[in-house]
Design a protein around this motif. Sequence first.
Motif, PDB file in Angstrom:
ATOM      1  N   GLU A  45       0.834  -1.203   0.000  1.00 16.73           N
ATOM      2  CA  GLU A  45       0.000   0.000   0.000  1.00 16.73           C
ATOM      3  C   GLU A  45       0.873   1.260   0.000  1.00 16.73           C
ATOM      4  OE1 GLU A  45      -2.685   2.145   3.317  1.00 16.73           O
ATOM      5  OE2 GLU A  45      -3.317   0.107   2.814  1.00 16.73           O
ATOM      6  N   GLY A  46       1.909   1.267   0.838  1.00 20.53           N
ATOM      7  CA  GLY A  46       2.810   2.415   0.898  1.00 20.53           C
ATOM      8  C   GLY A  46       3.561   2.640  -0.400  1.00 20.53           C
ATOM      9  N   MET A  47       3.969   1.548  -1.043  1.00 17.64           N
ATOM     10  CA  MET A  47       4.692   1.668  -2.308  1.00 17.64           C
ATOM     11  C   MET A  47       3.775   2.156  -3.426  1.00 17.64           C
ATOM     12  SD  MET A  47       7.921   1.081  -1.945  1.00 17.64           S
ATOM     13  CE  MET A  47       7.765   1.981  -0.417  1.00 17.64           C
ATOM     14  N   GLY A  90      12.455   7.105 -12.084  1.00 20.05           N
ATOM     15  CA  GLY A  90      13.184   5.922 -11.606  1.00 20.05           C
ATOM     16  C   GLY A  90      12.692   5.459 -10.243  1.00 20.05           C
ATOM     17  N   VAL A  91      12.423   6.405  -9.345  1.00 17.03           N
ATOM     18  CA  VAL A  91      11.887   6.056  -8.028  1.00 17.03           C
ATOM     19  C   VAL A  91      10.495   5.436  -8.182  1.00 17.03           C
ATOM     20  CG1 VAL A  91      11.105   6.973  -5.803  1.00 17.03           C
ATOM     21  CG2 VAL A  91      13.257   7.775  -6.775  1.00 17.03           C
ATOM     22  N   ALA A  92       9.688   5.997  -9.051  1.00 12.26           N
ATOM     23  CA  ALA A  92       8.349   5.454  -9.281  1.00 12.26           C
ATOM     24  C   ALA A  92       8.436   4.018  -9.799  1.00 12.26           C
ATOM     25  CB  ALA A  92       7.574   6.330 -10.271  1.00 12.26           C
ATOM     26  N   MET A  98       8.940  -2.823  -5.912  1.00  9.31           N
ATOM     27  CA  MET A  98       8.710  -3.171  -4.502  1.00  9.31           C
ATOM     28  C   MET A  98       7.284  -3.676  -4.299  1.00  9.31           C
ATOM     29  SD  MET A  98      11.309  -2.985  -2.516  1.00  9.31           S
ATOM     30  CE  MET A  98      10.491  -2.958  -0.937  1.00  9.31           C
ATOM     31  N   VAL A  99       6.331  -3.093  -5.008  1.00 13.91           N
ATOM     32  CA  VAL A  99       4.945  -3.578  -4.934  1.00 13.91           C
ATOM     33  C   VAL A  99       4.901  -5.044  -5.357  1.00 13.91           C
ATOM     34  CG1 VAL A  99       2.660  -3.409  -6.000  1.00 13.91           C
ATOM     35  CG2 VAL A  99       3.807  -1.343  -5.204  1.00 13.91           C
TER      36      VAL A  99
END
Length: 147
Positions: A45-47, A90-92, A98-99
């Motif tokens: 959820e956080g990712m 890139g972070v997205a 990670m999801v």
Amino acid sequence: MSDNLPAIPGMNKSVASGSAGSGNGFLALAGRTAKLAASALFLKEGMHLLRSHMQANASAAMRLSEMCGQAEVEPRFTSMIEDASTALTGVAEASGEMVNAADSVDTDARGFNGAHDREYRPGYEASNGSGVKQAKPGFYRRTGRRG
């Protein structure tokens, strides 16, 4: 140290910290894997939120870069904004990875819990219903006997 996870039946603080002598018991193991699955869902959820936020910021930075180009801002500044947009993208993308990882952990933990429950619940319920104190987990493995 506290977490924001919901209470999980059969999961107390001593088991969660790994300090309980019965940490390998049926309920303790089920509780730890349930907590792992819940943690993976919270991470997922956080990712998702982070990915959405970073995508919005990357888009905003790209729009700003385009506006700076139209306004004939010095190219090195426009380039810096484009670089920031690329880094945010890139972070997205990494958040999306990670999801996927958190989803795999959740699925695997739930699968393990189901298999563990099917395999060991009948024996757990039988031993609890018998009224006879059972040996600690792992005893029969050390003695070569099966319980």
